[in-house]
Design a protein around this motif. Sequence first.
Motif, short mmCIF file in Angstrom:
data_model
loop_
_atom_site.label_atom_id
_atom_site.label_comp_id
_atom_site.label_asym_id
_atom_site.label_seq_id
_atom_site.Cartn_x
_atom_site.Cartn_y
_atom_site.Cartn_z
N ALA A 97 0.81 -1.22 0.00
CA ALA A 97 0.00 0.00 0.00
C ALA A 97 0.85 1.27 0.00
O ALA A 97 0.31 2.38 0.04
CB ALA A 97 -0.94 0.00 1.21
N GLY A 98 2.17 1.12 -0.02
CA GLY A 98 3.05 2.27 -0.11
C GLY A 98 3.37 2.95 1.21
O GLY A 98 3.86 4.08 1.24
N HIS A 99 3.10 2.28 2.34
CA HIS A 99 3.39 2.86 3.64
C HIS A 99 4.86 2.66 4.00
O HIS A 99 5.52 1.74 3.52
CB HIS A 99 2.50 2.22 4.72
CG HIS A 99 1.04 2.49 4.53
ND1 HIS A 99 0.46 3.71 4.75
CD2 HIS A 99 0.03 1.66 4.13
CE1 HIS A 99 -0.84 3.64 4.50
NE2 HIS A 99 -1.12 2.42 4.11
N ARG A 100 5.36 3.51 4.89
CA ARG A 100 6.70 3.38 5.46
C ARG A 100 6.54 3.20 6.96
O ARG A 100 5.66 3.82 7.58
CB ARG A 100 7.54 4.63 5.17
CG ARG A 100 7.59 5.03 3.69
CD ARG A 100 8.62 4.26 2.91
NE ARG A 100 9.98 4.44 3.43
CZ ARG A 100 10.68 5.57 3.31
NH1 ARG A 100 10.17 6.63 2.71
NH2 ARG A 100 11.91 5.64 3.79
N VAL A 101 7.39 2.38 7.56
CA VAL A 101 7.18 1.93 8.93
C VAL A 101 8.29 2.41 9.87
O VAL A 101 9.48 2.29 9.54
CB VAL A 101 7.08 0.39 8.99
CG1 VAL A 101 6.95 -0.10 10.43
CG2 VAL A 101 5.88 -0.09 8.16
N LEU A 102 7.88 2.92 11.02
CA LEU A 102 8.78 3.20 12.13
C LEU A 102 8.45 2.18 13.21
O LEU A 102 7.33 2.15 13.71
CB LEU A 102 8.57 4.62 12.66
CG LEU A 102 9.25 4.96 13.99
CD1 LEU A 102 10.77 4.85 13.88
CD2 LEU A 102 8.84 6.35 14.47
N MET A 103 9.40 1.29 13.53
CA MET A 103 9.15 0.26 14.53
C MET A 103 9.96 0.55 15.79
O MET A 103 11.18 0.77 15.72
CB MET A 103 9.51 -1.13 13.99
CG MET A 103 9.13 -2.25 14.94
SD MET A 103 9.41 -3.90 14.23
CE MET A 103 8.29 -3.84 12.85
N CYS A 104 9.28 0.57 16.93
CA CYS A 104 9.92 0.91 18.20
C CYS A 104 9.94 -0.30 19.13
O CYS A 104 8.95 -1.02 19.24
CB CYS A 104 9.17 2.05 18.89
SG CYS A 104 8.87 3.48 17.83
N THR A 105 11.06 -0.50 19.78
CA THR A 105 11.16 -1.57 20.76
C THR A 105 12.04 -1.11 21.91
O THR A 105 12.95 -0.29 21.73
CB THR A 105 11.72 -2.87 20.15
OG1 THR A 105 11.88 -3.85 21.18
CG2 THR A 105 13.06 -2.63 19.49
N GLN A 106 11.75 -1.61 23.11
CA GLN A 106 12.52 -1.21 24.29
C GLN A 106 13.84 -1.96 24.38
O GLN A 106 14.81 -1.44 24.92
CB GLN A 106 11.67 -1.47 25.55
CG GLN A 106 12.30 -0.99 26.84
CD GLN A 106 11.48 -1.35 28.06
OE1 GLN A 106 10.46 -2.02 27.95
NE2 GLN A 106 11.93 -0.94 29.23
#
Length: 245
Positions: free
Chosen positions: A126-135
């Motif tokens: 779908a053309g999205h860009r992802v920011l993934m956060c982890t502790q």
Amino acid sequence: EDLLSNEERVLIIHRLHELLRPFMLRRVKSEVLDQLPEKVEKVLRCELSSWQKELYKQISAKAVAENSGEQQGPARGLNNVVMQLRKVCNHPYLFSPEGYHVNETIRRSSGKVALLDQMLPKLKAAGHRVLMCTQMTAVMTIMEDYFAYRSYLSLRLDGSTPAEEREKRMYKFNAPESPYFIFLLSTRAGGLGLNLTAADTVIIFDSDWNPMMDLQAQDRAHRIGQRSNVSVFRLITYSPVEEKI
């Protein structure tokens, strides 16, 4: 020499800020919040894998046995058990110090990664860009292996990333036509000044003890300069420890 040059660089930047401050119009996010695109957060729950359930059961049983025998102080013992259970909920490979094979097991052995495996292809298509956060930075290493296994180009930033490299990776991700699909960010390293508005989807792999840390990490994408609506997905397993947090 590197340490000295870094100190000199920080000093020069600080002096430039002092010189430019009278000539700059500073816009605070709270003042322009109504101009920002919408941000919607959704909680996605998933089952633990059979491996995770067994580990969870073993650690819980061991904790009960130790507490009944009063082998450790209650606060220290409880904190350690909670951290171990949180690691179980993220990925059982965190208990494999001798290493692991990067194959289908990296997906099947974690409920959260199995859920991601269904989400990411749809987001990419779908053309999205992802920011993934982890502790946990150890989780980031496993996720990098998983992304490589699925042929997703990613960038990583954690507390050990030098300031100069931090800027380079940010520009690489935000560059027009950037090939990088995912930016992997340590929640605690997601400080002020980090602009990742190229991402319109934020995935919180594991929630931080301090909810303000999660909000601050989300704001790396939902900030002045963002033109798209931002979707935030918080991954939580059906486990007592994560449900409480």
